[in-house]
Design a protein around this motif. Structure first.
Motif, PDB file in Angstrom:
ATOM      1  N   UNK A 182      -2.286 -17.938  -0.680  1.00 54.55           N
ATOM      2  CA  UNK A 182      -3.166 -17.305   0.315  1.00 54.55           C
ATOM      3  C   UNK A 182      -3.926 -16.132  -0.303  1.00 54.55           C
ATOM      4  N   UNK A 183      -3.241 -15.397  -1.169  1.00 54.32           N
ATOM      5  CA  UNK A 183      -3.892 -14.247  -1.832  1.00 54.32           C
ATOM      6  C   UNK A 183      -5.043 -14.713  -2.726  1.00 54.32           C
ATOM      7  N   UNK A 184      -5.052 -15.994  -3.076  1.00 58.07           N
ATOM      8  CA  UNK A 184      -6.115 -16.533  -3.950  1.00 58.07           C
ATOM      9  C   UNK A 184      -7.116 -17.376  -3.176  1.00 58.07           C
ATOM     10  N   UNK A 185      -7.053 -17.369  -1.871  1.00 58.68           N
ATOM     11  CA  UNK A 185      -7.838 -18.335  -1.074  1.00 58.68           C
ATOM     12  C   UNK A 185      -9.348 -18.199  -1.269  1.00 58.68           C
ATOM     13  N   UNK A 186      -9.815 -16.999  -1.679  1.00 57.49           N
ATOM     14  CA  UNK A 186     -11.258 -16.830  -1.868  1.00 57.49           C
ATOM     15  C   UNK A 186     -11.693 -17.124  -3.308  1.00 57.49           C
ATOM     16  N   UNK A 187     -10.795 -17.690  -4.097  1.00 56.54           N
ATOM     17  CA  UNK A 187     -11.152 -18.035  -5.477  1.00 56.54           C
ATOM     18  C   UNK A 187     -10.755 -16.972  -6.483  1.00 56.54           C
ATOM     19  N   UNK A 188     -10.237 -15.844  -5.980  1.00 58.64           N
ATOM     20  CA  UNK A 188      -9.724 -14.806  -6.898  1.00 58.64           C
ATOM     21  C   UNK A 188      -8.485 -14.195  -6.252  1.00 58.64           C
ATOM     22  N   UNK A 234     -10.217  -6.095  -5.748  1.00 51.30           N
ATOM     23  CA  UNK A 234     -11.188  -6.578  -6.746  1.00 51.30           C
ATOM     24  C   UNK A 234     -10.594  -6.800  -8.132  1.00 51.30           C
ATOM     25  N   UNK A 235      -9.398  -6.271  -8.390  1.00 45.23           N
ATOM     26  CA  UNK A 235      -8.843  -6.298  -9.749  1.00 45.23           C
ATOM     27  C   UNK A 235      -7.513  -7.070  -9.743  1.00 45.23           C
ATOM     28  N   UNK A 236      -7.527  -8.324 -10.216  1.00 37.81           N
ATOM     29  CA  UNK A 236      -6.310  -9.133 -10.140  1.00 37.81           C
ATOM     30  C   UNK A 236      -5.093  -8.520 -10.846  1.00 37.81           C
ATOM     31  N   UNK A 237      -5.315  -7.808 -11.959  1.00 42.45           N
ATOM     32  CA  UNK A 237      -4.154  -7.200 -12.646  1.00 42.45           C
ATOM     33  C   UNK A 237      -3.426  -6.254 -11.702  1.00 42.45           C
TER      34      UNK A 237
END
Ligand code: MEV
Length: 438
Positions: free
Chosen positions: A307-313, A270-273
């Motif tokens: 791929x790690x961003x495939x859901x928009x985050x 849940x936390x991109x950082x």
């Protein structure tokens, strides 16, 4: 300094080095010595490396380490890893041994489809374009026969070609979106050659297509290139055990550890950082094996992070759960890898690494690489959620600091002993070296 140089590529290796040393190092012979120090005395081997790229002046060494005890689908592997960062190989080895005693890693390849696109402009009737595409599609396949013949014999080749309308994004923009099965080859050259052939045939056939008006006849090819985004070239690896087996010599409370571990993974979901650092740790394992086996780590990196961003985050590549007392930790990751072609038969250390891995197929290598990423992430999260990362890290880093200060073997022995019971920090090591030397 601000002048450009022309004809640099035509200079000999020595001339190139002289120019660099004269221009950037004030004719300093020491710079030349450093460059030459890394030349291989085996002239044939050196020439091989010189010819991998252009304007080669020397070799840039990376250590090649090995992590033993990887039990993957019931088979034991020693995994080669090319990486400069201390602790990574140690962490992989530790995780491998930990899971060896708990049934090992299970891995499966989910899919192996690769993608390439011809991007083009067309301004005209869309239905006429669709009719033309359906008509020309067999010719596109026919035109690539000379490229696909061998691949097809082995069960691979072009899977499909679709016409994609992208005019909602850019006026006049369409694609030929093609899918490929390249078996044990990474397939970049194969795919790009097919795409360029599609583009040529597509453009040529449009020129004489009877349904097209004059403007429609002139299809403008923008470019033809494979995609390094390979969400359908996917591998999954997992480890699992009852929670109570998560402890080693009662070093941790297994329930507390399992919960903290899952929470650490959830945070990266849940936390991109956090996700970026979490995935960086995964890539420590992935890149090291990808490099050791002569694969293109930039392609893998680009595809994995997309791929790690495939859901928009941007999210974690690994996942964890506890269900009915069972701890499960897994990774699902796109990996377009090859075990034939490219560097695999050229670079002696790549050949050796593949032999060490029992000459894997591309699918087997995908499994091994995914496991290396999962193991690395397990080791990092285990440290982070228990002792903290610095304890182990700084111990390994100690050797780097000692080498930086050119410590003798005797000094190293004394200081390693000293830091068994003292916290390693850069300043503490410097102080200890100074104390010994004074
Ligand atoms: C260091 O190279 C990698 C880690 O930061 C990964 C992580 O934080 O999960 C330890």
């Amino acid at each position: 300094m601000n002048k450009s140089i022309s004809g640099f590529s035509r200079l000999s290796k020595s001339e190139k080095i002289n120019w660099i040393v004269d221009t950037y190092f004030s004719h300093n012979e020491n710079a030349k010595n450093i460059i030459k120090q890394y030349w291989n005395t085996n002239e044939k081997l050196q020439k091989l490396h010189d010819e991998f790229i252009e304007n080669t002046i020397t070799n840039y060494y990376l250590p090649l380490g090995v992590a033993p005890n990887f039990l993957i689908n019931g088979k034991v592997h020693t995994i080669p890893m090319a990486i400069e960062e201390s602790s990574v190989v140690a962490a992989a080895s530790k995780a491998a041994k930990f899971w060896f005693d708990r049934g090992g890693f299970k891995a499966e390849v989910i899919s192996t489809i690769k993608i390439g696109q011809v991007h083009f402009n067309y301004h005209g009737n869309k239905e006429a374009l669709h009719r033309f595409f359906n008509q020309v599609k067999p010719q596109l396949l026919e035109a690539t026969k000379h490229i696909t013949k061998n691949m097809q014999k082995r069960g691979g080749g072009i899977l499909d070609i679709e016409l994609r309308d992208k005019t909602a994004d850019i006026d006049g923009y369409f694609q030929l979106h093609a899918t490929f099965e390249t078996l044990d080859a990474m397939g970049a050259n194969f795919i790009n050659s097919c795409l360029e052939e599609f583009a040529k045939t597509f453009k040529e056939q449009a020129l004489t297509h009877p349904d097209f008006n004059d403007e429609e006849k002139h299809i403008e090819i923008i470019m033809s290139i494979l995609s390094n985004y390979v969400p359908e070239c996917l591998v999954r690896a997992e480890v699992s055990c009852p929670i109570e087996e998560l402890t080693e010599n009662n070093d941790i409370n297994p329930d507390e550890f399992a919960n903290k571990f899952v929470q650490a993974v959830n945070i990266a979901e849940v936390e991109p950082y956090r996700a970026v650092t979490h995935n960086k740790g995964v890539m420590n394992g992935i890149d090291a094996v990808v490099l050791a086996t002569g694969n293109d780590f930039r392609a893998v990196e680009a595809g994995v992070h997309a791929y790690a961003s495939k859901d928009g985050q941007y999210k974690s590549l690994t996942h964890a759960k506890i269900e009915q007392g069972q701890f499960t930790f897994w990774i699902e990751i796109p990996l377009a890898l090859g075990t034939v072609g490219g560097l695999t038969s050229l670079h002696p250390l790549v050949k050796l690494s593949l032999e060490l891995l029992h000459k894997p197929s591309a699918k087997e290598l995908m499994q091994i690489v995914a496991v290396a990423g999962l193991a690395q992430n397990f080791a990092a999260l285990r440290s982070l959620t228990t002792t903290g990362i610095q304890e182990g890290h700084m111990k390994m880093h100690l050797m780097n600091i000692l080498n930086q200060f050119e410590a003798t073997e005797n000094e190293k022995k004394q200081l390693i002993k000293h830091f068994k019971n003292h916290t390693v920090t850069h300043s503490a090591v410097v102080e200890a070296i100074e104390k010994i030397r004074s």
